[in-house]
Enzyme design. Sequence first.
Site, PDB file in Angstrom:
ATOM      1  N   TYR A   1      27.382  50.479  85.185  1.00  0.00           N
ATOM      2  CA  TYR A   1      27.756  49.994  83.911  1.00  0.00           C
ATOM      3  C   TYR A   1      29.158  50.014  83.769  1.00  0.00           C
ATOM      4  O   TYR A   1      29.611  50.846  83.797  1.00  0.00           O
ATOM      5  CB  TYR A   1      27.012  50.859  82.695  1.00  0.00           C
TER       6      TYR A   1
ATOM      7  N   ARG B   1      -4.502  57.878  49.685  1.00  0.00           N
ATOM      8  CA  ARG B   1      -4.529  59.256  49.980  1.00  0.00           C
ATOM      9  C   ARG B   1      -3.717  59.638  51.206  1.00  0.00           C
ATOM     10  O   ARG B   1      -3.109  60.799  51.493  1.00  0.00           O
ATOM     11  CB  ARG B   1      -5.693  60.057  49.927  1.00  0.00           C
TER      12      ARG B   1
ATOM     13  N   GLU C   1     -25.450  56.657  45.239  1.00  0.00           N
ATOM     14  CA  GLU C   1     -24.303  57.064  45.163  1.00  0.00           C
ATOM     15  C   GLU C   1     -24.147  58.153  44.362  1.00  0.00           C
ATOM     16  O   GLU C   1     -24.675  58.506  43.276  1.00  0.00           O
ATOM     17  CB  GLU C   1     -23.286  55.971  44.600  1.00  0.00           C
TER      18      GLU C   1
ATOM     19  N   ASP D   1     -12.209  53.296  59.376  1.00  0.00           N
ATOM     20  CA  ASP D   1     -11.689  54.672  59.256  1.00  0.00           C
ATOM     21  C   ASP D   1     -12.362  55.650  59.689  1.00  0.00           C
ATOM     22  O   ASP D   1     -12.366  56.888  59.394  1.00  0.00           O
ATOM     23  CB  ASP D   1     -11.076  54.843  57.728  1.00  0.00           C
TER      24      ASP D   1
ATOM     25  N   LYS E   1      16.514  55.702  86.726  1.00  0.00           N
ATOM     26  CA  LYS E   1      16.065  54.679  85.792  1.00  0.00           C
ATOM     27  C   LYS E   1      16.235  53.269  86.690  1.00  0.00           C
ATOM     28  O   LYS E   1      17.056  52.924  87.311  1.00  0.00           O
ATOM     29  CB  LYS E   1      17.172  54.470  84.791  1.00  0.00           C
TER      30      LYS E   1
ATOM     31  N   ALA F   1      32.009  64.466 100.344  1.00  0.00           N
ATOM     32  CA  ALA F   1      31.886  65.183  99.055  1.00  0.00           C
ATOM     33  C   ALA F   1      32.968  64.467  98.243  1.00  0.00           C
ATOM     34  O   ALA F   1      34.114  64.541  98.798  1.00  0.00           O
ATOM     35  CB  ALA F   1      31.585  66.683  99.068  1.00  0.00           C
TER      36      ALA F   1
ATOM     37  N   GLY G   1     -10.004  48.594  52.751  1.00  0.00           N
ATOM     38  CA  GLY G   1      -9.480  49.697  51.605  1.00  0.00           C
ATOM     39  C   GLY G   1      -8.129  49.967  51.982  1.00  0.00           C
ATOM     40  O   GLY G   1      -7.479  49.957  52.816  1.00  0.00           O
TER      41      GLY G   1
ATOM     42  N   LEU H   1     -15.559  47.260  58.677  1.00  0.00           N
ATOM     43  CA  LEU H   1     -14.941  47.091  57.237  1.00  0.00           C
ATOM     44  C   LEU H   1     -13.496  47.804  57.187  1.00  0.00           C
ATOM     45  O   LEU H   1     -13.505  49.158  57.697  1.00  0.00           O
ATOM     46  CB  LEU H   1     -15.647  47.864  56.035  1.00  0.00           C
TER      47      LEU H   1
ATOM     48  N   GLY I   1     -15.838  46.701  46.580  1.00  0.00           N
ATOM     49  CA  GLY I   1     -17.063  47.536  47.036  1.00  0.00           C
ATOM     50  C   GLY I   1     -17.575  47.142  48.515  1.00  0.00           C
ATOM     51  O   GLY I   1     -17.209  45.999  49.178  1.00  0.00           O
TER      52      GLY I   1
HETATM   53  C1  UD1 Z   1     -19.652  54.787  51.598  1.00  0.00           C
HETATM   54  C2  UD1 Z   1     -21.223  54.645  50.918  1.00  0.00           C
HETATM   55  C3  UD1 Z   1     -21.973  55.970  50.819  1.00  0.00           C
HETATM   56  C4  UD1 Z   1     -21.853  56.883  52.056  1.00  0.00           C
HETATM   57  C5  UD1 Z   1     -20.403  57.006  52.730  1.00  0.00           C
HETATM   58  C6  UD1 Z   1     -20.208  57.517  54.007  1.00  0.00           C
HETATM   59  C7  UD1 Z   1     -21.205  52.798  49.717  1.00  0.00           C
HETATM   60  C8  UD1 Z   1     -20.990  52.134  48.171  1.00  0.00           C
HETATM   61  N1  UD1 Z   1     -21.051  54.330  49.691  1.00  0.00           N
HETATM   62  O1  UD1 Z   1     -19.067  55.744  50.309  1.00  0.00           O
HETATM   63  O2  UD1 Z   1     -23.372  55.859  50.549  1.00  0.00           O
HETATM   64  O3  UD1 Z   1     -22.547  58.214  52.026  1.00  0.00           O
HETATM   65  O4  UD1 Z   1     -19.640  55.680  52.506  1.00  0.00           O
HETATM   66  O5  UD1 Z   1     -18.980  57.712  54.278  1.00  0.00           O
HETATM   67  O6  UD1 Z   1     -20.761  51.860  50.537  1.00  0.00           O
HETATM   68  N2  UD1 Z   1     -14.133  49.177  51.876  1.00  0.00           N
HETATM   69  C9  UD1 Z   1     -13.764  48.017  52.062  1.00  0.00           C
HETATM   70  N3  UD1 Z   1     -13.864  47.069  50.736  1.00  0.00           N
HETATM   71  C10 UD1 Z   1     -14.337  47.584  49.698  1.00  0.00           C
HETATM   72  C11 UD1 Z   1     -14.750  49.158  49.602  1.00  0.00           C
HETATM   73  C12 UD1 Z   1     -14.494  49.966  50.843  1.00  0.00           C
HETATM   74  O7  UD1 Z   1     -13.199  47.443  52.991  1.00  0.00           O
HETATM   75  O8  UD1 Z   1     -14.102  46.795  48.756  1.00  0.00           O
HETATM   76  C13 UD1 Z   1     -13.957  50.073  53.299  1.00  0.00           C
HETATM   77  C14 UD1 Z   1     -13.132  51.054  52.702  1.00  0.00           C
HETATM   78  O9  UD1 Z   1     -11.746  50.806  53.352  1.00  0.00           O
HETATM   79  C15 UD1 Z   1     -13.750  52.382  53.652  1.00  0.00           C
HETATM   80  C16 UD1 Z   1     -15.175  51.884  53.610  1.00  0.00           C
HETATM   81  O10 UD1 Z   1     -15.340  50.623  53.386  1.00  0.00           O
HETATM   82  O11 UD1 Z   1     -13.238  52.268  55.067  1.00  0.00           O
HETATM   83  C17 UD1 Z   1     -16.206  53.067  52.657  1.00  0.00           C
HETATM   84  O12 UD1 Z   1     -15.719  52.787  51.563  1.00  0.00           O
HETATM   85  P1  UD1 Z   1     -15.550  53.771  50.007  1.00  0.00           P
HETATM   86  O13 UD1 Z   1     -15.505  53.077  48.937  1.00  0.00           O
HETATM   87  O14 UD1 Z   1     -14.680  54.813  50.444  1.00  0.00           O
HETATM   88  O15 UD1 Z   1     -17.178  54.406  50.412  1.00  0.00           O
HETATM   89  P2  UD1 Z   1     -17.503  55.773  50.334  1.00  0.00           P
HETATM   90  O16 UD1 Z   1     -17.223  56.393  48.974  1.00  0.00           O
HETATM   91  O17 UD1 Z   1     -16.954  56.502  51.395  1.00  0.00           O
HETATM   92 CA    CA Z   2     -14.827  56.734  52.134  1.00  0.00          CA
END
Ligand code: UD1
Ligand code: CA
Length: 452
Positions: free
Chosen positions: A387, A16, A155, A103, A351, A423, A12, A9, A79
């Site tokens: 050059y 930050r 969560e 990440d 070079k 020289a 996101g 995944l 999500g």
């Molecule tokens: C998630 C878990 C949580 C866990 C934590 C560990 C969920 C709902 N929660 O929370 O249980 O403890 O990881 O770090 O999964 N992403 C997408 N698309 C989306 C949402 C997220 O690609 O629609 C990617 C984000 O870029 C990120 C990762 O998924 O890299 C995690 O997403 P994030 O929403 O940050 O979940 P957490 O709150 O970290």
């Molecule tokens: Ca996260």
Amino acid sequence: MNKLKVIILAAGEGKRMKSKLPKVLHKVQGKTMVEHVIDTAEGCGAEDICVVVGHGAEQVKEALKDRKVSFALQEKQLGTGHAVMQAGDFIDEDSDILVLYGDTPLITPATIEKLLDFHRSENNSISIISALIDDPAGYGRIIRDKNGSFLKNVEHKDATEEERLVKEVNSGIYCFKGSALKKGLSLLKNDNAQGEYYLPDTLEIILKDGGRVNAMTVADAGEFAGVNSRVQLAQAEVAMRKRINLKHMENGVTMIDPENTYIESDVVIGMDTVLLPGCVLEGKTVIGENCTVGPNSRLTNMKLGNGVKFQYSTGLDSSVDDGTTVGPYAYIRPDCSIGKNVRIGDFVEVKNSNVGDGTKVSHLTYIGDTDAGERINFGCGTVTVNYDGKKKFRTVIGDDVFIGCNTNLVAPVKVGDGSYIAAGSTITEDVPENCLAIARERQTNKSGWVKR
Ligand code: UD1
Ligand code: CA
């Protein structure tokens, strides 16, 4: 054994980070975070990898164009469950599907392999990695029954006061049976505090459906720490640096000050090589055995043979063969091939040149676009004048040539084997073999000139 497929995944936004670059393209030890994760996936035998992209999708795809991965697009970030749904076509019923994150660069193949063993030996529908941590705020909590059996993930934002006291957290890393993942996703809802489709809700869904779900608890939560800010990026950098440096020390490399030694992930270093403080070793750099590198040296995509000494210097995209010494304060620019037992001394820049075995370039010299033979002595202050303001030209120097101090070699020009150059000469025409070339005005002394 089921085929292993991996979904990463990476959709996101990473607000930050305060960056124009998509978060997963920020680098740790010289490699993008998402590529660290791809490497880990490949390292544990993934046959197919799908990266879910969203924010900065085009940039991420471009950055990964040379990797063996496919992509799924998540246009809106609804999500983690929704993100995995976008890779729906990638999920086969009879494969194992591992979910990782672009990440979390610190996750290791060893940990993933443990999860796969756990998953396969327990014949689970879903296996997750959990960890006990002192400050679980923000994480999903693992809720178990009185007997310690897994019940569900909650969560943080949806958890009760009591549930928030639980210190066992969800790492977010799962291995699914493809069939269980498909089923779980089809039943996901978003009726929660964040209005998101939570991937971890599939755990409870599949458990209730009669599947086996279990968490493998690990001691070190550091491996799945996500990077959400520059501070966490720096922390990941430190953790990765420690890990890389440890590996090299275990392989027989001496580091005087590991905390001040920066080695990117793909660098290779031979046994009994000593790294002095302030080494920055980047890209595909390969260093042989018994070398001494540093202090304060930067090598990018350099290839060093055995027994090379390289101090207070920079080297880019070039090779330096056995027994050669470089520095202090030398600059080797791209596309140089420097032979054995050569001396590249202080304030020397080279070079796009070849320098033959045993040649000495001891000080204050520029060698550009040059093919220099063996056992040449470059006097102090030699310049290859390559050059003319429009085009670059090559200088060719034979073996055993002696070049006096402060010589200009105006290219294109050739100097034959065994010749001497006086020289202060400015050489504009070819010098045949075994000649003495003098190309400067003869000295005149005007007697009594000062008194007059
Ligand atoms: C998630 C878990 C949580 C866990 C934590 C560990 C969920 C709902 N929660 O929370 O249980 O403890 O990881 O770090 O999964 N992403 C997408 N698309 C989306 C949402 C997220 O690609 O629609 C990617 C984000 O870029 C990120 C990762 O998924 O890299 C995690 O997403 P994030 O929403 O940050 O979940 P957490 O709150 O970290
Ligand atoms: Ca996260």
